[in-house]
Design an enzyme around this catalytic site. Structure first.
Site, PDB file in Angstrom:
ATOM      1  N   GLU A  10      -8.008 -25.651  24.804  1.00 42.61           N
ATOM      2  CA  GLU A  10      -9.127 -25.530  25.575  1.00 42.61           C
ATOM      3  C   GLU A  10     -10.352 -24.902  24.880  1.00 42.61           C
ATOM      4  O   GLU A  10     -10.703 -23.962  24.675  1.00 42.61           O
ATOM      5  CB  GLU A  10      -8.781 -24.308  26.646  1.00 42.61           C
ATOM      6  CG  GLU A  10      -7.546 -24.680  27.568  1.00 42.61           C
ATOM      7  CD  GLU A  10      -7.100 -23.764  28.452  1.00 42.61           C
ATOM      8  OE1 GLU A  10      -7.636 -22.531  28.437  1.00 42.61           O
ATOM      9  OE2 GLU A  10      -6.236 -23.693  29.545  1.00 42.61           O
ATOM     10  N   GLU A  16      -1.293 -29.217  30.330  1.00 41.23           N
ATOM     11  CA  GLU A  16      -0.725 -27.966  30.469  1.00 41.23           C
ATOM     12  C   GLU A  16      -1.111 -27.900  31.883  1.00 41.23           C
ATOM     13  O   GLU A  16      -2.363 -28.088  32.412  1.00 41.23           O
ATOM     14  CB  GLU A  16      -1.528 -26.976  29.466  1.00 41.23           C
ATOM     15  CG  GLU A  16      -0.816 -25.578  29.882  1.00 41.23           C
ATOM     16  CD  GLU A  16      -1.882 -24.559  29.188  1.00 41.23           C
ATOM     17  OE1 GLU A  16      -1.933 -24.743  27.750  1.00 41.23           O
ATOM     18  OE2 GLU A  16      -2.555 -23.779  29.746  1.00 41.23           O
TER      19      GLU A  16
END
Length: 545
Positions: free
Chosen positions: A222, A341
């Site tokens: 991220e 994810e």
């Protein structure tokens, strides 16, 4: 007839007609108030075909925050549970991967590496966690999770160092379980010029190569949130160049020159994240084998039971997926797209929801819709690690989503078929259905068999009418319901398969997970608040032969 009589006659007529309309609608339901659902299917062609490891899992990097907890991966029970999910990738990563560095305890020589800790080839037989030590580690992990939750809330993350022992334990777990390891490298190690400092990764790669550990790689987690987490900004173009650098390092390796590299693992799209993804693809698309992004439906800190059953919430996956695929198709046409994810709720999951029966509605719908949209792999957060969206609990006992995942693995093949569901009022929202070829590798069903899986978001039951073309097929039904009836059961951590509560037989044995016979020509009955797999073994689908 007087004016009053005429008025009364008109009123009775209107009421009678209204009753007729209501009765007509209600005729779609039988005497037990089933919602009647009809299906349109196309068995002649494959709509999409996903990776055979479509349903994959993650171990959160928080497990290595204290290296002793990596020994939980030597639990025979956990290995047994993991084996049942193969074939699958196992991603080791998450927020803390960008705060961990490899700190080897041996001198960097191949000879020492070969002799360090243990060898993966014989570890499956001789390294198993003793019961007393496993019990103690599980108790201590409960306390560790409290500290990790505090870090997540404060967004203050400790630097973590891990040794060869952690790498060996992780690799042996995947090797013994039959999973394919994807290891997440730290992208926040930066040079003075803000490019990626690859020196620590090189040391880790050299160690893994000396041990002949076959694995794939990721870089960073991220990156859109690096400023909040670490006060470091990395734009998309620079991120892509970092991946190019990593690909060059891998190509220099005899073992890893053709290995998988996946990224950039951005959060689901918002304006600045789309900009980051575009910049990344402009400079780094050629370095990666698949483009990864993360998806969660809701914020775990302010969600509700109703969100988990809301078809509009479930539909947001399609909206976000289309946005990502549109960006990728513009800059890198044909690139595989993964959910690198994913789970129900971000922020570690929703307490009392993400690890209960109700979470299965989000998970099964994501598996069905994700494949239909063309996502190639979905990596479930998490098998084990911090948070409340686990597949196994703190005692390493399987939770409802685990059993759902195992059934999906056994019954659902990678070929996606076209299906739509309708009720008398139009396209149904509360009953959601998906259709695949039956898994040819792990079942003994006939060629041409199909697996229909469905979820009922309503309290009331549904009756599904299959098309005439397959109504004469016999098969099996696998119906999953909460251990308790009604809305209370949605909070349960136990699940019944065809009326029997699912539990491990012992620490090394799963139950047989048998279906119930499905006679030809019968409607499929789907109880309220349930999901099910129906294998139509004699469908003779052209696309599945």
């Amino acid at each position: 007839m007087s004016g009053i009589s005429i008025l009364a006659f008109v009123m009775i007529s209107i009421l009678s007609y209204g009753y007729y309309v209501v009765a007509s609608v209600e005729s779609a339901r039988d005497e037990w108030n089933f919602e009647s659902v009809n299906l349109n299917v196309d068995l002649s062609r494959v709509l999409k075909k996903v990776n055979e490891r479509f349903l994959s899992v993650a171990i959160d990097a928080s497990l290595v925050a204290e290296e002793k907890f990596m020994y939980l991966l030597t639990s025979p029970k956990l290995r047994t549970l993991a084996k049942a999910l193969t074939p699958a990738f196992l991603r080791f990563g998450g927020t803390r991967q960008d705060f961990m560095t490899f700190n080897p305890t041996f001198l960097h020589s191949n000879e020492n590496h070969k002799n360090s800790v243990f060898d993966a080839d014989d570890i499956c037989e001789r390294l198993e966690l003793p019961p007393l030590l496993e019990k103690r580690l599980k108790q201590e992990w409960t306390l560790q999770e409290i500290l990790l939750d505090k870090e997540d809330l404060q967004r203050k993350y400790r630097s973590v160092k891990f040794t060869e022992c952690a790498v060996d334990l992780l690799y042996s777990f995947t090797n013994c379980s039959g999973l394919d390891l994807i290891f997440g490298l730290n992208e926040l190690l930066r040079t003075s010029g803000n490019s990626w400092d690859s020196s620590n990764a090189r040391t880790l790669l050299q160690y893994c190569e000396s041990k002949q550990y076959s694995m794939s790689w990721e870089l960073g987690n991220e990156p859109n949130s690096y400023e909040k987490k670490a006060g470091i900004r990395v734009d998309g173009y620079q991120l892509g160049q970092d991946f190019v650098q990593l690909r060059k390092i891998l190509q220099e390796s005899k073992l890893y020159h053709n290995t998988g590299l996946y990224g950039p693992d951005i959060s689901q799209p918002r304006d600045h994240r789309r900009d980051l993804l575009e910049g990344f693809l402009e400079s780094g698309a050629e370095a990666i084998d698949a483009c990864t992004w993360h998806h969660y439906y809701v914020n775990g800190r302010d969600t509700s039971l109703e969100d988990f059953l809301d078809p509009e919430v479930l539909n947001t996956l399609a909206l976000k997926t289309h946005e990502v695929m549109e960006t990728i198709e513009l800059t890198s046409p044909g690139k595989k797209v993964w959910l690198g994810e994913t789970s129900s709720a971000y922020g570690g999951g929703a307490k009392g929801l993400s690890d209960t029966f109700v979470a299965g509605f989000m998970w099964l719908d994501k598996l069905g819709l994700g494949a239909k949209l063309g996502l190639d792999v979905l990596i479930r957060q998490v098998l084990i690690g911090s948070g409340t969206y686990h597949l196994v609990d703190e005692n390493l006992d399987p939770l409802p989503d685990y059993w759902l995942s195992v059934l999906y693995k056994r019954l659902v093949g990678p070929e996606v078929l076209s299906i739509e569901a309708f009720s008398i009022l139009g396209k149904t929202k509360r009953v959601r259905v998906y259709l695949h070829c039956t898994n040819k590798k792990s079942t003994s069903y006939k060629s041409g068999a199909v697996t229909l899986f469905a979820l009922n978001l309503s309290k009331g039951p549904a009756r599904i009418s299959v098309p005439v073309t397959i109504s004469n097929s016999t098969g099996e039904a696998f119906v999953l319901q909460s251990e308790q009836p009604g809305e209370e059961g949605l909070y349960s951590k136990s699940v019944k398969l065809n009326g029997e509560v699912l539990k491990m037989v012992d620490e090394r044995t799963l139950p047989s997970l048998q279906g119930t016979p499905l006679p030809a020509g019968e409607h499929l009955r789907l109880p309220g608040y349930s999901f099910a797999f129906y294998v139509l073994s004699e469908a003779q689908a052209l696309a599945c032969r």
